[in-house]
Design an enzyme around this catalytic site. Sequence first.
Site, PDB file in Angstrom:
ATOM      1  N   CYS A  21      -1.670  15.546  -0.321  1.00 32.85           N
ATOM      2  CA  CYS A  21      -2.453  14.697   0.274  1.00 32.85           C
ATOM      3  C   CYS A  21      -3.910  15.113   0.622  1.00 32.85           C
ATOM      4  CB  CYS A  21      -1.823  14.233   1.343  1.00 32.85           C
ATOM      5  SG  CYS A  21      -0.104  13.517   1.227  1.00 32.85           S
ATOM      6  N   HIS A  23      -7.320  11.806   4.446  1.00 28.86           N
ATOM      7  CA  HIS A  23      -5.929  12.376   4.964  1.00 28.86           C
ATOM      8  C   HIS A  23      -6.186  12.305   6.705  1.00 28.86           C
ATOM      9  CE1 HIS A  23      -2.043  14.083   5.468  1.00 28.86           C
ATOM     10  NE2 HIS A  23      -2.449  14.902   6.204  1.00 28.86           N
TER      11      HIS A  23
HETATM   12 CA    CA Z   1      -0.190  11.934  -0.680  1.00 27.70          CA
END
Ligand code: CA
Length: 460
Positions: free
Chosen positions: A77, A133
């Site tokens: 991520c 993120h």
């Molecule tokens: Ca992800």
Amino acid sequence: MNISKVYLVLFLVGLLLNTNIVQAENRPPNVLMICIDDLNDWIGCLGGHPDVKTPHMDQLATQGRNFTNAHCVVPVCSPSRVCIMSGLHATTHGSYDLGPSYQSIPRLDNAPCMQAYFKSHGYTTLAGGKVLHHGFTDYLKDAIDINLGRHGGPRPKKQMNWPGGAWDWGAFPDTDDQMFDYQLAKNAADALGKQYDKPFFMSVGIFRPHVPMFVPQKWFDLYDREKITLPKTPLADLDDLPPNFNRRLNIEPTHAEVLEKGDWRGMVQAYLACVSFADMCVGEIMDGLNNGPNKENTIVVLWSDHGFHLGEKQHWAKRTLWEESTRTPFMITGSGIPANKACEEAVSLLDIYPTLIDLCGLPKYAALDGISLTPQLKDHTAIRKQPVLTSSYFGNHAVRTKDWRYIRYADGAEELYDHRVDSDEFTNLAKDPKYNGLKKELAGSIPKNAAPEVKGLIKK
Ligand SMILES: [Ca+2]
Ligand SMILES: [Ca+2]
């Protein structure tokens, strides 16, 4: 108010309206960027799973350019999103693993994120859900004008199907409108129904199908647990792999653990349910755009931050350098982009930033590592000459061309797959000397002086 003042007011109002019309005619297009978390190629228009139901994404794909061979920069991520939003490769900024925020990476101190670049060139920026993120915090707060809300949850109080941790799944909550992702999609749809003084750049980040895989029962009901197709996972597939990246760096459950503690069918069903739920959220957002005043002048770009294993190569989740981890949905629609033709060239999610700059007529930003895909938007067969580089943990790289995947690990071990005949990457050809020339050519795309690794979440 005397008559001359009335005329003055009417004159000024007329001037204002006229100016708005002129601006509307000349203003660059809006951008709607829909980001989905951990969505692999299990969507109808990528053919990754025969049973999946994703009518909204499939429809979007037919309306513009569907890039069927798109790959992330880092298959996890935070660095994947940092790369997309900065337009810079991990080998340029040094984040190869989950952890460092955009704001904590020293090499990005003077690198404007996409939203900041658009804002500095006259755009109103809106963002909600999981885009970066770690969010647009610290100095990145200035990049976003309007916050559209949160993503993900809610979660049940007790574990439902997995013993502890994030890897739970099940039918929860009762209704879609209890899901934060759905609330976010509605907020985005409402915002898309409004008119703005300036062009807008809206980023909306849907969290599902990311674990924990909780969505209401009706999404599970789309898939018959006993009849769904399971991924191909021949045990012998691992026999031709070098030992290094296989398990050593994996923090997710093994396939053996899933078979032992969990329920493979149940987890595949839950993932498919979450994918269809995310697809419905995309549909809500697109309804907001298509029923509002911005339909004709908005570019839509949809992507996921990386792929996801559900047992392939005895592996779960992400972080590998194989196709299941790196391949993502990626599509772009908008006025002038021809419909119904997919582009099969290997492209990188790094290409989003320079492509949007070109489509919106903004000044070039020369430092970007991606390549504008405007040639591929005009002609789906246009060649993108540079191979796509994916990196995972420092020193491990995959090079993807239209037909080949070459992997080189930090210790020099290699894999090579011919996608013309082996889309599952079952047969590692790296030891066959007849491919030495090809391997050398592909290895030429791996930078010799990659940025050293930035570790952890460093607070400034
Ligand atoms: Ca992800
Ligand atoms: Ca194999």
